[in-house]
Design an enzyme around this catalytic site. Structure first.
Site, PDB file in Angstrom:
ATOM      1  N   ASP A  75       0.863  -1.162   0.000  1.00 33.96           N
ATOM      2  CA  ASP A  75       0.000   0.000   0.000  1.00 33.96           C
ATOM      3  C   ASP A  75       0.915   1.233   0.000  1.00 33.96           C
ATOM      4  OD1 ASP A  75      -2.413   1.567   0.445  1.00 33.96           O
ATOM      5  OD2 ASP A  75      -1.728   1.773   2.509  1.00 33.96           O
ATOM      6  N   ASP A  79      -0.227   5.063   1.038  1.00 36.48           N
ATOM      7  CA  ASP A  79      -0.498   5.986   2.147  1.00 36.48           C
ATOM      8  C   ASP A  79      -0.473   5.254   3.485  1.00 36.48           C
ATOM      9  OD1 ASP A  79      -2.119   8.701   0.828  1.00 36.48           O
ATOM     10  OD2 ASP A  79      -1.881   6.915  -0.399  1.00 36.48           O
ATOM     11  N   ASP A 114      -1.673  -1.058   5.826  1.00 35.85           N
ATOM     12  CA  ASP A 114      -2.006  -0.579   7.168  1.00 35.85           C
ATOM     13  C   ASP A 114      -3.504  -0.503   7.406  1.00 35.85           C
ATOM     14  OD1 ASP A 114      -2.378   1.657   5.410  1.00 35.85           O
ATOM     15  OD2 ASP A 114      -2.273   3.005   7.129  1.00 35.85           O
TER      16      ASP A 114
END
Length: 215
Positions: A8, A10, A167
């Site tokens: 991922d 961000d 996250d």
């Protein structure tokens, strides 16, 4: 045998919260609403425009004004998307470690292509990603498996030979559903009330270097 590690963006590779939050607060000011503190923004940052609009204005996806709010937010983000965004500490060292092990690496993000294709080259990756899949590259973003499958097709490596590192719950869901091994980063944008123990993560790591121990 792991042959590639996909990430991922961000909250996993890059700390984008200051720019995402700055765009939100400028929009809220224009709407006559109070600014949100960064302590409230950071845990929501991985949810992108929709999550931030909900946080700042209470405008949900089913609200009739949501499309206008989203367009206005993205217009604000356009002005600052690479202003204060930086890689988290240790990311390049980890990527170089993957390279030494002969592993490919890439990005699968829900951030729109209009931002990713300009932001990624500015972040200073010491080794460029083998693939970048944006939120609108495929017919549906994560938690759909379509972006995961597309990334694997692009690099020619089957999902079962990939780690997916993120996250957010949707990262773990998409990775698991695609057949990848999933890794949750504890430094990411995780809210205090997120039930992370219920997310389908195979591993959790505290720092980027820990990822090298999984391959």
């Amino acid at each position: 045998m792991i042959q590639a590690v996909l990430f991922d963006l961000d909250g996993t590779l890059a700390d984008t919260a200051l720019d995402l939050g700055g765009a939100l607060n400028r929009l809220l000011a224009k709407k006559g609403l109070p600014a949100m503190p960064m302590s409230a923004i950071r845990p929501i940052a991985s949810h992108g425009a929709n999550g931030l609009i909900r946080l700042g204005a209470g405008i949900t996806l089913d609200h009739p004004e949501h499309p206008q709010w989203r367009r206005a937010y993205l217009d604000e983000y356009e002005q600052c998307f690479c202003q204060d965004t930086v890689l988290f500490g240790g990311i390049n060292d980890m990527i170089e470690g993957l390279h030494r092990k002969g592993l490919a690496w890439g990005i699968i993000t829900n951030k729109p292509h209009t931002f990713t294709h300009r932001l990624v080259p500015t972040l200073g990756f010491s080794i460029p990603p083998a693939v970048v899949v944006s939120g609108d590259t495929c017919a549906a973003p994560k938690p759909s498996v379509l972006p995961m499958q597309h990334a694997c097709d692009q690099i020619g490596i089957a999902p079962q030979h990939c780690l997916y590192v993120g996250d957010a719950e949707r990262d773990m869901q998409a990775g698991r559903d695609a057949g990848m091994t999933t890794v949750l980063v504890n430094w990411g944008y995780i809210a205090a009330d997120d039930a992370v123990d219920t997310w389908p993560a195979d591993y959790r790591v505290d720092q980027p270097a820990d990822i090298l121990n999984l391959v």
